[in-house]
Scaffold this motif. Structure first.
Motif, PDB file in Angstrom:
ATOM      1  N   UNK A 168       0.822  -1.199   0.000  1.00 28.68           N
ATOM      2  CA  UNK A 168       0.000   0.000   0.000  1.00 28.68           C
ATOM      3  C   UNK A 168       0.856   1.248   0.000  1.00 28.68           C
ATOM      4  N   UNK A 169       1.873   1.222   0.863  1.00 24.02           N
ATOM      5  CA  UNK A 169       2.714   2.403   0.978  1.00 24.02           C
ATOM      6  C   UNK A 169       3.507   2.616  -0.306  1.00 24.02           C
ATOM      7  N   UNK A 170       4.014   1.525  -0.858  1.00 22.38           N
ATOM      8  CA  UNK A 170       4.797   1.644  -2.092  1.00 22.38           C
ATOM      9  C   UNK A 170       3.934   2.194  -3.223  1.00 22.38           C
ATOM     10  N   UNK A 202       1.189   3.882  -2.948  1.00 21.26           N
ATOM     11  CA  UNK A 202       0.811   5.250  -2.610  1.00 21.26           C
ATOM     12  C   UNK A 202       1.916   6.221  -2.991  1.00 21.26           C
ATOM     13  N   UNK A 203       3.148   5.871  -2.642  1.00 25.71           N
ATOM     14  CA  UNK A 203       4.293   6.717  -2.957  1.00 25.71           C
ATOM     15  C   UNK A 203       4.438   6.887  -4.469  1.00 25.71           C
ATOM     16  N   UNK A 212       1.788   9.176  -5.853  1.00 21.97           N
ATOM     17  CA  UNK A 212       2.070  10.584  -5.556  1.00 21.97           C
ATOM     18  C   UNK A 212       3.142  11.123  -6.500  1.00 21.97           C
ATOM     19  N   UNK A 213       4.198  10.332  -6.668  1.00 21.94           N
ATOM     20  CA  UNK A 213       5.307  10.819  -7.508  1.00 21.94           C
ATOM     21  C   UNK A 213       4.873  10.935  -8.963  1.00 21.94           C
ATOM     22  N   UNK A 245       8.167   7.065   2.510  1.00 21.52           N
ATOM     23  CA  UNK A 245       6.970   7.907   2.598  1.00 21.52           C
ATOM     24  C   UNK A 245       7.252   9.117   3.477  1.00 21.52           C
ATOM     25  N   UNK A 257      -1.983   0.143   6.410  1.00 19.62           N
ATOM     26  CA  UNK A 257      -2.337   1.548   6.497  1.00 19.62           C
ATOM     27  C   UNK A 257      -1.931   2.188   5.175  1.00 19.62           C
ATOM     28  N   UNK A 274      -0.870   5.755   2.763  1.00 22.55           N
ATOM     29  CA  UNK A 274       0.039   6.893   2.912  1.00 22.55           C
ATOM     30  C   UNK A 274      -0.611   8.038   3.696  1.00 22.55           C
TER      31      UNK A 274
END
Lengths: 542, 125
Positions: A335-337, A339-340, A343-344, B21, B107, B109
């Motif tokens: 998820x974080x990857x 998401x990042x 964004x980029x 992040x 979770x 970002x």
């Protein structure tokens, strides 16, 4: 010649011989014992059972009335006939009133044969009836014990007590040892504490030989009941171990019955009972033992199956918990990857197609997360109620948040999400649970009503906040509207529509944990309306 | 320069994703693979972090032990801890160790950044 056990209370050896001869002439073969004192009579009665007592009216130190009262005090069921050289009518009446079955003079011995025949028959019928009552009583009490809430060990302990001394002198359960195999003594009833201890020690010292040609191990192996009216005539030894056999012989057994406890996949153990001294077991005892063993086997088997099922459920829940826990870490990274990256990509104005694909990936990862949460919740629910962590918040705001989150999914499903809400619906609820429940209703509507609008309404009805989600999809058949709220429940084939069948179940459980409700209304083909109702006032529940 | 954020998680991929992040959002970040490494970071760095993002289940030294040891050093006692756990009882764990809050894995970002911003210690004037 009919054999029977006769107790003669007679001081004259000649008269006793006369009686025996008369009986033999009438076709009887009495096993007779003569006593001439009350003490000897008491001893003889203790070694019973006797079929008939013949008593001289006048004896040197006591009378037939004393014999009658002794018989009564022993509580036995032995008929008594009084013989006398001279007996007045008054005396005869007194005796009959005291319980004598018949009285007649020794010079009319021809009456003896028919009188004995009558008494033996009546005794037989009476004893059968009494015995049937005993059996009924034992089985009724056994059923009560077997269906009661006792632990297995206590249950078996009380079952063997039922049989002693009414049916046998001792009674025992042997069960298959689940770890080491072989039969182990698990319950034993015996009136004598020393003998009881001896039997337990014997079982410890000499485990039953599984290959023996007789006894409990043989019965377990073959399933054949064993009925030995007289074990002294047993042809096969129970054990090849000489010391063990000697110890068994030392128990002073007379009759033995061994029957197997039937289980679904073979035999669970053996019910064993026996008598000591003169007392013997009869076929009727074998029948009772078999019935008791059958009922006990059934209950033990059910208990075992229940235990196994519970263990399987426990393992499943444990697995689900561990699996859900383990899945969360990679999900978080993903998820974080994503998401990042998203964004980029947006920041650098890269190709819109990349953005679309990344968004799709984010959506799928989020969906994966919801599925994992559902699995974990369901495993927690099977071990109890949902635990709530209440906090005060505005329901309308939360619903808007959830709707925002589902906008992308709605677009993908071709649904327009319409919201009509009422502001200021404050309450004290578990934010995460309500969020999940609302999400489940929306996700459900998008899944079953693609291409059509989905309306979400937040309102108030009495003391409750109501969230209603209406779709225009395939609807739910009337007979399925309850089923879809069950765990893994679905109204349609899992081949046509995916999902674990947990969302609505969890939504309802969440509503109920808050003191609210969740339900659906629908007609097949006309869409469905799902309602989630939560109490507006703070609920003081655990 | 703003005070750093300390990320403690034994899963390297996840830790690096978290660091990324946070760096993208302008934070200075230190990472540690378990409680013991986290204590070393605290000893090494001259400026205490404004927040510890703390996983609970870790080898060598778990989150709870780290939390206890950190609180015993006066200079570190006031550092806010945000529990970051996959466990269903994350909130309970957070309450027990006196953390300022908790995040349940997974979770996204936005949630992560919101929680970090809300819980980190205010910068010295």
């Amino acid at each position: 010649m009919t054999p029977f056990r006769l107790l003669l209370v007679e001081d004259s050896v000649n008269d006793a011989a006369l009686v025996t001869a008369e009986l033999e002439q009438a076709g009887y073969l009495p096993t007779a014992r003569r006593v001439e004192t009350l003490d000897a009579l008491r001893d003889a009665l203790a070694t019973g059972p006797w079929d008939l007592v013949l008593c001289d009216y006048r004896l040197p130190r006591f009378s037939a009335l004393d014999v009658l009262s002794l018989l009564h005090s022993q509580g036995g069921d032995v008929p008594l006939i009084v013989l006398s050289s001279q007996l007045s009518e008054d005396q005869a009446v007194t005796l009959m009133k005291a319980g004598a079955r018949d009285c007649f003079s020794k010079d009319r011995m021809a009456r003896l044969g028919p009188a004995v025949a009558r008494e033996l028959e009546e005794t037989r019928v009476r004893r059968e009836r009494t015995r049937a009552e005993v059996d009924r009583d034992i089985l009724a009490k056994a059923s009560e014990l077997l269906t009661g809430s006792l632990e297995q060990a206590a249950r078996l302990d009380q079952l063997v007590q039922l049989m002693v001394p009414r049916v046998a002198d001792w009674c025992a359960f042997f069960l298959q040892d689940p770890n080491q195999g072989g039969l182990r003594l698990v319950a034993l009833a015996h009136p004598d504490a020393e003998r009881r201890a001896h039997a337990w020690k014997l079982d410890q010292r000499f485990p039953l030989d599984p290959q023996s040609a007789a006894g409990p191990a043989y019965v377990l192996r073959t399933g054949q009941p064993e009925f030995m009216p007289d074990v002294r005539k047993r042809s096969e030894p129970i054990t090849r171990d000489v010391a063990h056999q000697r110890a068994i012989d030392g128990l002073g057994l007379r009759s033995v019955v061994n029957v197997a406890l039937p289980g679904n996949d073979g035999r669970l153990g053996v019910l064993s009972m026996g008598t000591l001294g003169e007392r013997t077991l009869a076929p009727v005892d074998l029948s009772l033992a078999q019935e008791l063993a059958r009922r006990t086997g059934l209950v033990l088997e059910n208990a075992r199956l229940f235990q196994e099922a519970r263990e399987a459920v426990r393992l499943r829940d444990e697995f689900l918990t561990v699996a859900a826990h383990e899945l969360r870490t990679p999900l978080t990274t993903l998820r974080l990857q994503l998401g990042t990256l998203l964004q980029r990509t947006e920041a650098h104005h890269l190709e819109p197609e990349v953005v679309t694909r990344l968004e799709r990936s984010v959506r799928q990862v989020r969906r994966l997360g919801t599925l994992v949460e559902g699995l974990l919740d369901v495993s927690q629910l099977s071990s109890g109620e949902l635990s709530l962590m209440p906090e005060r918040f505005d329901l309308e705001e939360l619903v808007s948040e959830v709707l925002d989150r589902y906008q992308a999914e709605a677009r993908a499903a071709g649904c327009e999400l319409r919201q009509s809400t009422r502001r200021g619906l404050w309450g004290t609820w578990d934010r995460l649970r309500v969020d999940q429940a609302v999400g489940a209703l929306i996700s459900n509507a998008l899944k079953f009503g693609p291409g059509r609008p989905v309306e979400v309404d937040v309102g108030r009805e009495g003391g409750f906040a109501r969230i209603q989600v209406r779709d225009r999809g395939i609807g739910v058949p009337v007979d399925q509207v309850e089923r879809i709220f069950e765990r893994f429940g679905r109204a349609v084939s899992s081949h046509s529509y995916g999902g674990l069948g947990l969302g609505l179940y969890l939504a309802r459980r969440a509503a109920e944990a808050h003191g609210g409700r969740a339900w659906a209304e629908s007609a097949s083909g006309e869409g469905a309306r799902f309602t989630l109702e939560l109490p507006l006032e703070k609920e003081t529940r655990e | 320069m703003s005070r750093p954020v300390l990320v403690v998680d034994d899963d390297t991929d996840l830790r690096e994703a978290l660091e990324e992040v946070l760096r993208d959002a302008g934070y200075t970040v230190f990472g540690a693979g378990n409680g013991l490494q986290a204590l070393e970071v605290l000893r090494r760095e001259p400026v205490p972090p404004s927040l510890v993002l703390l996983d609970m289940m870790m080898p060598v030294m778990d989150g709870a032990t780290f939390g206890r040891q950190m609180r015993q050093v006066e200079a570190w006692n006031g550092i806010p801890v945000l529990v970051f756990s996959a466990s269903a009882n994350a909130r309970q764990v957070a309450e027990e160790m006196g953390a300022c809050g908790y995040l349940r894995k997974p979770v996204d970002v936005e949630t992560l950044l919101k929680a970090v911003a809300a819980n980190k210690a205010p910068e010295a004037p």
